[in-house]
Every structure is written in structure tokens, then in C-alpha cells.
Design a protein around this motif. Sequence first.
Motif, PDB file in Angstrom:
ATOM      1  N   LEU A   1      19.199  49.758 -11.698  1.00  0.00           N
ATOM      2  CA  LEU A   1      18.358  50.564 -12.526  1.00  0.00           C
ATOM      3  C   LEU A   1      18.037  51.483 -13.497  1.00  0.00           C
ATOM      4  O   LEU A   1      17.429  51.294 -14.762  1.00  0.00           O
ATOM      5  CB  LEU A   1      17.397  51.567 -11.077  1.00  0.00           C
ATOM      6  N   ALA A   2      19.331  52.468 -13.450  1.00  0.00           N
ATOM      7  CA  ALA A   2      20.138  53.171 -14.583  1.00  0.00           C
ATOM      8  C   ALA A   2      19.724  52.789 -15.862  1.00  0.00           C
ATOM      9  O   ALA A   2      19.672  52.643 -16.334  1.00  0.00           O
ATOM     10  CB  ALA A   2      21.384  54.450 -14.113  1.00  0.00           C
ATOM     11  N   GLU A   3      20.703  51.538 -15.880  1.00  0.00           N
ATOM     12  CA  GLU A   3      21.069  50.799 -17.314  1.00  0.00           C
ATOM     13  C   GLU A   3      20.228  50.045 -17.400  1.00  0.00           C
ATOM     14  O   GLU A   3      19.707  49.324 -18.839  1.00  0.00           O
ATOM     15  CB  GLU A   3      22.146  49.636 -16.850  1.00  0.00           C
ATOM     16  N   PHE A   4      18.799  49.473 -16.311  1.00  0.00           N
ATOM     17  CA  PHE A   4      17.722  48.182 -16.851  1.00  0.00           C
ATOM     18  C   PHE A   4      16.268  49.165 -17.642  1.00  0.00           C
ATOM     19  O   PHE A   4      16.440  48.887 -18.501  1.00  0.00           O
ATOM     20  CB  PHE A   4      16.946  47.875 -15.766  1.00  0.00           C
ATOM     21  N   ARG A   5      16.725  51.041 -17.147  1.00  0.00           N
ATOM     22  CA  ARG A   5      15.754  51.395 -17.590  1.00  0.00           C
ATOM     23  C   ARG A   5      16.041  51.165 -18.770  1.00  0.00           C
ATOM     24  O   ARG A   5      15.474  51.683 -19.515  1.00  0.00           O
ATOM     25  CB  ARG A   5      15.435  52.520 -16.372  1.00  0.00           C
ATOM     26  N   LYS A   6      17.548  51.717 -18.976  1.00  0.00           N
ATOM     27  CA  LYS A   6      17.835  52.080 -20.484  1.00  0.00           C
ATOM     28  C   LYS A   6      16.999  50.907 -21.375  1.00  0.00           C
ATOM     29  O   LYS A   6      17.095  51.605 -22.623  1.00  0.00           O
ATOM     30  CB  LYS A   6      19.575  52.789 -20.062  1.00  0.00           C
ATOM     31  N   ARG A   7      17.247  50.333 -21.362  1.00  0.00           N
ATOM     32  CA  ARG A   7      17.181  48.902 -21.932  1.00  0.00           C
ATOM     33  C   ARG A   7      15.635  48.971 -21.945  1.00  0.00           C
ATOM     34  O   ARG A   7      15.311  48.373 -23.012  1.00  0.00           O
ATOM     35  CB  ARG A   7      17.952  47.594 -21.585  1.00  0.00           C
ATOM     36  N   HIS A   8      15.003  49.074 -20.872  1.00  0.00           N
ATOM     37  CA  HIS A   8      13.827  48.546 -20.547  1.00  0.00           C
ATOM     38  C   HIS A   8      12.825  49.692 -20.187  1.00  0.00           C
ATOM     39  O   HIS A   8      12.273  49.467 -19.525  1.00  0.00           O
ATOM     40  CB  HIS A   8      13.329  47.418 -20.187  1.00  0.00           C
ATOM     41  N   PRO A   9      12.676  51.231 -20.996  1.00  0.00           N
ATOM     42  CA  PRO A   9      12.064  52.383 -20.735  1.00  0.00           C
ATOM     43  C   PRO A   9      10.621  52.107 -19.944  1.00  0.00           C
ATOM     44  O   PRO A   9       9.614  52.750 -19.566  1.00  0.00           O
ATOM     45  CB  PRO A   9      12.173  52.835 -21.950  1.00  0.00           C
ATOM     46  N   LYS A  10       9.808  51.087 -20.537  1.00  0.00           N
ATOM     47  CA  LYS A  10       8.312  50.864 -20.728  1.00  0.00           C
ATOM     48  C   LYS A  10       7.927  49.891 -19.233  1.00  0.00           C
ATOM     49  O   LYS A  10       7.251  50.053 -19.279  1.00  0.00           O
ATOM     50  CB  LYS A  10       7.180  50.080 -21.553  1.00  0.00           C
ATOM     51  N   ILE A  11       8.935  49.268 -18.394  1.00  0.00           N
ATOM     52  CA  ILE A  11       9.264  48.621 -17.478  1.00  0.00           C
ATOM     53  C   ILE A  11       9.300  49.380 -15.942  1.00  0.00           C
ATOM     54  O   ILE A  11      10.042  50.421 -16.453  1.00  0.00           O
ATOM     55  CB  ILE A  11      10.038  47.254 -16.958  1.00  0.00           C
ATOM     56  N   LEU A  12       7.954  49.430 -15.460  1.00  0.00           N
ATOM     57  CA  LEU A  12       8.213  51.262 -13.998  1.00  0.00           C
ATOM     58  C   LEU A  12       8.506  49.763 -12.865  1.00  0.00           C
ATOM     59  O   LEU A  12       8.295  49.031 -12.682  1.00  0.00           O
ATOM     60  CB  LEU A  12       6.787  51.318 -13.941  1.00  0.00           C
ATOM     61  N   ILE A  13       9.288  50.701 -12.375  1.00  0.00           N
ATOM     62  CA  ILE A  13       9.845  49.485 -10.679  1.00  0.00           C
ATOM     63  C   ILE A  13       9.411  49.801  -9.528  1.00  0.00           C
ATOM     64  O   ILE A  13       9.141  51.270  -8.955  1.00  0.00           O
ATOM     65  CB  ILE A  13      11.567  49.530 -10.724  1.00  0.00           C
ATOM     66  N   ASP A  14       8.578  49.293  -9.134  1.00  0.00           N
ATOM     67  CA  ASP A  14       7.953  49.778  -7.040  1.00  0.00           C
ATOM     68  C   ASP A  14       8.770  48.509  -6.729  1.00  0.00           C
ATOM     69  O   ASP A  14       8.681  47.589  -6.375  1.00  0.00           O
ATOM     70  CB  ASP A  14       7.013  48.957  -7.671  1.00  0.00           C
ATOM     71  N   LEU A  15      10.025  49.595  -5.916  1.00  0.00           N
ATOM     72  CA  LEU A  15      10.815  48.690  -4.980  1.00  0.00           C
ATOM     73  C   LEU A  15      10.318  49.613  -3.695  1.00  0.00           C
ATOM     74  O   LEU A  15      10.574  49.813  -2.529  1.00  0.00           O
ATOM     75  CB  LEU A  15      12.288  49.481  -4.739  1.00  0.00           C
ATOM     76  N   GLU A  16      10.065  47.875  -2.986  1.00  0.00           N
ATOM     77  CA  GLU A  16       9.651  48.337  -1.337  1.00  0.00           C
ATOM     78  C   GLU A  16      10.688  47.980  -1.022  1.00  0.00           C
ATOM     79  O   GLU A  16      11.219  46.134  -0.831  1.00  0.00           O
ATOM     80  CB  GLU A  16       7.758  46.801  -0.745  1.00  0.00           C
ATOM     81  N   VAL A  17      11.552  48.415   0.315  1.00  0.00           N
ATOM     82  CA  VAL A  17      12.509  49.187   1.433  1.00  0.00           C
ATOM     83  C   VAL A  17      12.172  48.043   2.850  1.00  0.00           C
ATOM     84  O   VAL A  17      11.702  49.027   3.660  1.00  0.00           O
ATOM     85  CB  VAL A  17      14.021  48.824   0.969  1.00  0.00           C
ATOM     86  N   ALA A  18      12.503  46.563   3.082  1.00  0.00           N
ATOM     87  CA  ALA A  18      11.987  46.290   4.149  1.00  0.00           C
ATOM     88  C   ALA A  18      12.704  45.735   4.985  1.00  0.00           C
ATOM     89  O   ALA A  18      13.020  44.263   3.993  1.00  0.00           O
ATOM     90  CB  ALA A  18      10.303  46.188   4.819  1.00  0.00           C
ATOM     91  N   SER A  19      13.419  45.386   6.064  1.00  0.00           N
ATOM     92  CA  SER A  19      13.654  44.155   6.694  1.00  0.00           C
ATOM     93  C   SER A  19      12.810  43.022   7.463  1.00  0.00           C
ATOM     94  O   SER A  19      12.364  44.059   8.677  1.00  0.00           O
ATOM     95  CB  SER A  19      15.119  45.010   7.646  1.00  0.00           C
ATOM     96  N   LEU A  20      12.270  42.448   6.972  1.00  0.00           N
ATOM     97  CA  LEU A  20      11.622  41.173   7.464  1.00  0.00           C
ATOM     98  C   LEU A  20      11.963  39.946   7.695  1.00  0.00           C
ATOM     99  O   LEU A  20      12.474  39.816   6.563  1.00  0.00           O
ATOM    100  CB  LEU A  20      10.133  41.299   6.604  1.00  0.00           C
ATOM    101  N   HIS A  21      11.559  39.174   8.473  1.00  0.00           N
ATOM    102  CA  HIS A  21      11.691  38.021   8.549  1.00  0.00           C
ATOM    103  C   HIS A  21      10.698  37.039   7.886  1.00  0.00           C
ATOM    104  O   HIS A  21      12.095  36.143   7.470  1.00  0.00           O
ATOM    105  CB  HIS A  21      11.295  37.714  10.188  1.00  0.00           C
ATOM    106  N   GLU A  22      10.507  36.991   7.507  1.00  0.00           N
ATOM    107  CA  GLU A  22       9.321  36.815   6.613  1.00  0.00           C
ATOM    108  C   GLU A  22       8.878  37.489   5.211  1.00  0.00           C
ATOM    109  O   GLU A  22       7.683  37.704   5.444  1.00  0.00           O
ATOM    110  CB  GLU A  22       8.417  35.455   6.951  1.00  0.00           C
ATOM    111  N   PRO A  23      10.211  37.976   4.645  1.00  0.00           N
ATOM    112  CA  PRO A  23       8.590  39.830   3.142  1.00  0.00           C
ATOM    113  C   PRO A  23       7.679  38.289   2.941  1.00  0.00           C
ATOM    114  O   PRO A  23       7.934  37.137   2.809  1.00  0.00           O
ATOM    115  CB  PRO A  23       9.724  38.900   2.820  1.00  0.00           C
TER     116      PRO A  23
END
Length: 310
Positions: free
Chosen positions: A111-133
Motif C-alpha cells: 500500500l505505501a508504494e501504491f499510494r505514493k504512485r497514486h495518492p488520489k486513490i483511496l483504499i477501503d480494505l475489508e478483511v474477513a474469512s468467508l467461504h463465499e465472499p
Amino acid sequence: MDRLLSMRVFERVVNEGGFAAAARALDMSPPVVTRLVADLEEHLGTRLLQRSTRRLSLTDAGQQYLSRVRNILQDIDEADAVAHSQTTELAGLLRLHAPPVLASYVIAPLLAEFRKRHPKILIDLEVASLHEPPIEDFDITLLGTDDSFDGDVVARKVIESEGILVASPTYLQRRGRPQRPEDLVQHDCLAHKMPNTRPRLWRMWCPENPTQPLEIEMQPVLLANHTDSLLRATLDGTGITSVAMDIVAPYLNRGELVRVLAPWITGRLVMYAALPSRKFIPQRTRVFLDFLVEETQKQNARAMAACTAC
């Protein structure tokens, strides 16, 4: 009648000062332009234009209608532009879904490198262990599976890896290094607990004979459905575990873990990036996906080098 098209034609007729000129500007035939305006007037039940052989003028109703139509068409064009920018511009919210192990060891380090390249893109990361996400609810959903995966989803293969056995130097000093797979029954093994699998059975392959797996029955001293817990326990000298090569490569490079029973592997693992649709993929999604593939391939190369040096 296509009311939106008729409204656009009506506005262009007024702007161009006549039906023929509007037809040329819209690349339509004059009869079609004339019919669309007539259909609009019939729908409204009022005359919008006064026609004569010399000039074209708006009626009072036409003048009032035109002012509203221009606002409506401008709002529609602006809405189209906003929606289009979400597909083409490198900005906006990128919604990601990943199980914990991929979030920790694949997404987070990038994420650090990606945000450095594309600072206007905001990340919303959902973390979950789901059999069928819920793939349709996210721009990218990471799936970790074996090489037999044949899911009915739109997915791009990101990278392939191998499961290997590792232990800490302190454990190997205390218990010795297994020389062959059968020796594992005499060791403390840490196994990943997954639905519909037998955690007391390790299936192993040797690259020299990949079609003949060897099954090892063992009694794990630790069962866990959490890769971080197994890895932490292995680092602390609890025993031997199986883990993806890409995840463990940094620990091998630093000498914190040691590969055992090389070149045996415990499986081939594949990471996919699932998309909600093939159509209208936002540019920010494409850019992140390309970045993900590029960086994970570099990481995989480093992992291979680390394991070769083991």
C-alpha cells in the motif's frame, strides 16, 4: 418516443436556428429531426416552435420549456461525466476484500508504494474469512486457493506459489532436522485447520515425481485456522509448519526460519483477483490489479531465490 433524444434535438434546432442545420450538426436526416420535434410537441400537447419559410422562433411555451430542458440536459451531461470519470480517472475509492493472510502479507506491504504512485486513490480494505465472499460488493476480491480452482467468477490469476515446510533454528537445534517426509511423525507439527480437510494428514510432492503424492499421518501439537498464529508459533520454536513460500520468504532471508525437507512441497497455491464484472472496470481497479501482479511476481522471484539458498 425517446424523450431525451427529442429534447436534445429540440435544443439543437434552436441553437442552430433551423431543422436542416440541426440535422447536419447531429448527423441525422432533416425528416428525422422534424419528426422528433413534432413527436415532442405532440407529447407535450403544445407548440414549441413557430415555423415559417424565413425564420424559426420559440413560442412562449417553447421558451419556458427550453430553459428547463437546458438545465436537465446539463445535469445529465454532468452526471455522465462524473460516472465516466469514475471509470477513467486515477482517483476515487477502491474497495478491496481479502482473507486475513492475504491482507497481511500481500495487500498491506504494497500500500505505501501504491499510494505514493497514486495518492488520489483511496483504499477501503475489508478483511474477513468467508467461504463465499460477496464479490459483487467489491472492486477486487482476493481469493487464495489451490491449483484445482474452477470457480464460476470473473477472476484473474495473480500468482502461483508453493507450500513448503519450515521451522526455526532453535527448534532444529533442539529436535534435529527431519531427513525424509516419514520423519515428520517424530516431530512437533503445526497444522492449518480448514473446513472439510484432514489437518492430521499432510500430502507432499517431490518435484522429481509430481504425480505421486506422499501422505503423512501425524499428530499436530497445534491446530489453528489462523496463519499468523501458526507462523508466530513456528518462529518461537514450537515446531514445523507448512506455509506459502511467498509469505515465508522474508523470514528465510533473515535466517529466522529454515526450510526443511527441500525440495518437497505441500501443495501448489494460487491467488486470484475476482472482479464483479468484465464490463466498465474503473481505471483505478485496472491500475491496482496491474500493480498487484507486478509486485507479487517480484516477491515470488525473491521467495524462489531465498528457498534456493536454503
